[in-house]
Write a protein that holds these residues in place. Sequence first.
Motif, mmCIF file in Angstrom:
data_model
loop_
_atom_site.group_PDB
_atom_site.id
_atom_site.type_symbol
_atom_site.label_atom_id
_atom_site.label_comp_id
_atom_site.label_asym_id
_atom_site.label_seq_id
_atom_site.Cartn_x
_atom_site.Cartn_y
_atom_site.Cartn_z
ATOM 1 N N ILE A 92 -4.312 -3.346 -111.879
ATOM 2 C CA ILE A 92 -3.008 -4.310 -112.461
ATOM 3 C C ILE A 92 -1.935 -4.453 -111.606
ATOM 4 N N LYS A 93 -1.318 -2.722 -111.550
ATOM 5 C CA LYS A 93 0.041 -2.706 -110.769
ATOM 6 C C LYS A 93 -0.025 -2.557 -109.110
ATOM 7 N N LYS A 94 -1.704 -2.162 -108.863
ATOM 8 C CA LYS A 94 -2.201 -2.836 -107.317
ATOM 9 C C LYS A 94 -2.082 -3.413 -106.633
ATOM 10 N N GLU A 95 -2.484 -4.781 -107.963
ATOM 11 C CA GLU A 95 -2.973 -5.805 -107.761
ATOM 12 C C GLU A 95 -1.629 -6.589 -107.261
ATOM 13 N N VAL A 96 -0.797 -6.624 -108.626
ATOM 14 C CA VAL A 96 0.194 -7.542 -108.942
ATOM 15 C C VAL A 96 1.664 -7.168 -107.716
ATOM 16 N N GLU A 97 1.398 -5.803 -107.003
ATOM 17 C CA GLU A 97 2.379 -5.074 -105.734
ATOM 18 C C GLU A 97 1.569 -5.522 -104.779
ATOM 19 N N GLY A 98 0.739 -5.572 -104.387
ATOM 20 C CA GLY A 98 -0.176 -6.536 -103.262
ATOM 21 C C GLY A 98 -0.044 -7.492 -102.775
ATOM 22 N N GLU A 99 0.528 -8.661 -104.125
ATOM 23 C CA GLU A 99 0.748 -10.268 -103.880
ATOM 24 C C GLU A 99 1.687 -10.431 -103.067
ATOM 25 N N PRO A 100 1.018 -11.162 -102.051
ATOM 26 C CA PRO A 100 2.076 -12.122 -101.028
ATOM 27 C C PRO A 100 2.876 -12.873 -101.461
ATOM 28 N N ARG A 101 2.713 -13.366 -102.635
ATOM 29 C CA ARG A 101 3.524 -14.748 -103.142
ATOM 30 C C ARG A 101 4.248 -14.388 -104.912
ATOM 31 N N LYS A 102 5.787 -13.694 -104.244
ATOM 32 C CA LYS A 102 6.041 -13.134 -105.284
ATOM 33 C C LYS A 102 7.009 -14.284 -105.653
ATOM 34 N N PHE A 103 7.321 -14.914 -104.450
ATOM 35 C CA PHE A 103 8.340 -15.831 -105.580
ATOM 36 C C PHE A 103 7.633 -17.080 -106.274
ATOM 37 N N TRP A 105 4.701 -16.296 -107.964
ATOM 38 C CA TRP A 105 4.545 -15.966 -109.173
ATOM 39 C C TRP A 105 6.080 -15.834 -110.172
ATOM 40 N N GLY A 106 6.839 -15.097 -109.415
ATOM 41 C CA GLY A 106 7.832 -15.304 -110.246
ATOM 42 C C GLY A 106 8.414 -16.553 -111.430
ATOM 43 N N THR A 107 7.867 -17.738 -110.595
ATOM 44 C CA THR A 107 8.857 -19.471 -110.823
ATOM 45 C C THR A 107 7.944 -19.095 -111.986
ATOM 46 N N LEU A 108 6.360 -19.351 -111.707
ATOM 47 C CA LEU A 108 5.504 -18.823 -113.000
ATOM 48 C C LEU A 108 5.261 -18.684 -113.813
ATOM 49 N N SER A 109 5.824 -17.381 -114.054
ATOM 50 C CA SER A 109 5.929 -16.068 -115.489
ATOM 51 C C SER A 109 7.590 -16.764 -115.856
ATOM 52 N N LEU A 110 8.198 -17.131 -115.011
ATOM 53 C CA LEU A 110 9.149 -17.619 -116.164
ATOM 54 C C LEU A 110 9.663 -19.052 -116.391
ATOM 55 N N LEU A 111 8.095 -19.607 -116.195
ATOM 56 C CA LEU A 111 7.678 -21.097 -116.802
ATOM 57 C C LEU A 111 7.570 -20.765 -118.136
ATOM 58 N N TYR A 112 6.280 -19.538 -117.578
ATOM 59 C CA TYR A 112 5.733 -19.942 -119.107
ATOM 60 C C TYR A 112 6.400 -19.227 -120.265
ATOM 61 N N ILE A 113 7.376 -17.949 -119.518
ATOM 62 C CA ILE A 113 7.938 -17.583 -121.248
ATOM 63 C C ILE A 113 9.123 -18.347 -120.472
ATOM 64 N N LEU A 114 9.124 -20.083 -120.505
ATOM 65 C CA LEU A 114 10.772 -20.889 -120.522
ATOM 66 C C LEU A 114 9.687 -20.997 -121.933
ATOM 67 N N SER A 115 8.195 -21.556 -121.493
ATOM 68 C CA SER A 115 7.464 -22.523 -121.951
ATOM 69 C C SER A 115 7.657 -22.732 -123.501
ATOM 70 N N ALA A 116 6.218 -20.674 -123.380
ATOM 71 C CA ALA A 116 6.492 -20.064 -125.056
ATOM 72 C C ALA A 116 7.605 -20.285 -126.191
ATOM 73 N N PHE A 117 9.041 -19.623 -124.876
ATOM 74 C CA PHE A 117 9.675 -19.827 -126.474
ATOM 75 C C PHE A 117 9.603 -21.550 -126.829
ATOM 76 N N ALA A 118 10.121 -21.965 -126.218
ATOM 77 C CA ALA A 118 10.372 -23.643 -126.504
ATOM 78 C C ALA A 118 9.474 -24.581 -126.995
ATOM 79 N N PHE A 119 8.085 -23.307 -127.199
ATOM 80 C CA PHE A 119 7.009 -24.549 -127.677
ATOM 81 C C PHE A 119 7.236 -23.899 -129.109
#
Length: 138
Positions: A92-103, A105-119
């Motif tokens: 998983i670490k190799k897959e994430v570090e090789g991902e070219p679209r970090k911005f 995935w970072g935005t999507l993960s932040l939205l997921y974290i915020l939506s989990a707490f908000a829900f």
Amino acid sequence: MNVWKYIYINFFKIRRKIIGECGADDFAAMLFVVLLDCLFYLGIVLLIDAFTGYHLVPKYKLLEVILFLGGAFIIGSVRNRAMCKGGAFERIKKEVEGEPRKFFWGTLSLLYILSAFAFFILSVYLWGKKMIPILISF
């Protein structure tokens, strides 16, 4: 690549920067992902309780504990098997570090974290105020 993997590896890196290296970094990062899944799970359980007439949580304390802790244990076991066992962390670490679209995935993960707490907060608030209509009454 999915949001859980990205959150898992980034929380691993943040935790290692703050606390330092210890033997359970990957397990602690996995527990953060489990926390997010459990927030959605507990919110859904509360909404189902509200839709069926607010009977479960106030009256049946043992069933409430079994549902909440049993669901959290099952989610944790599945995540542990998928993210920590059998060399999955390095893959998983190799897959994430090789991902070219970090911005992205970072935005999507932040939205997921915020939506989990908000829900979770919204479902607890609506359940506590009994603002959810009863669809099925027993």
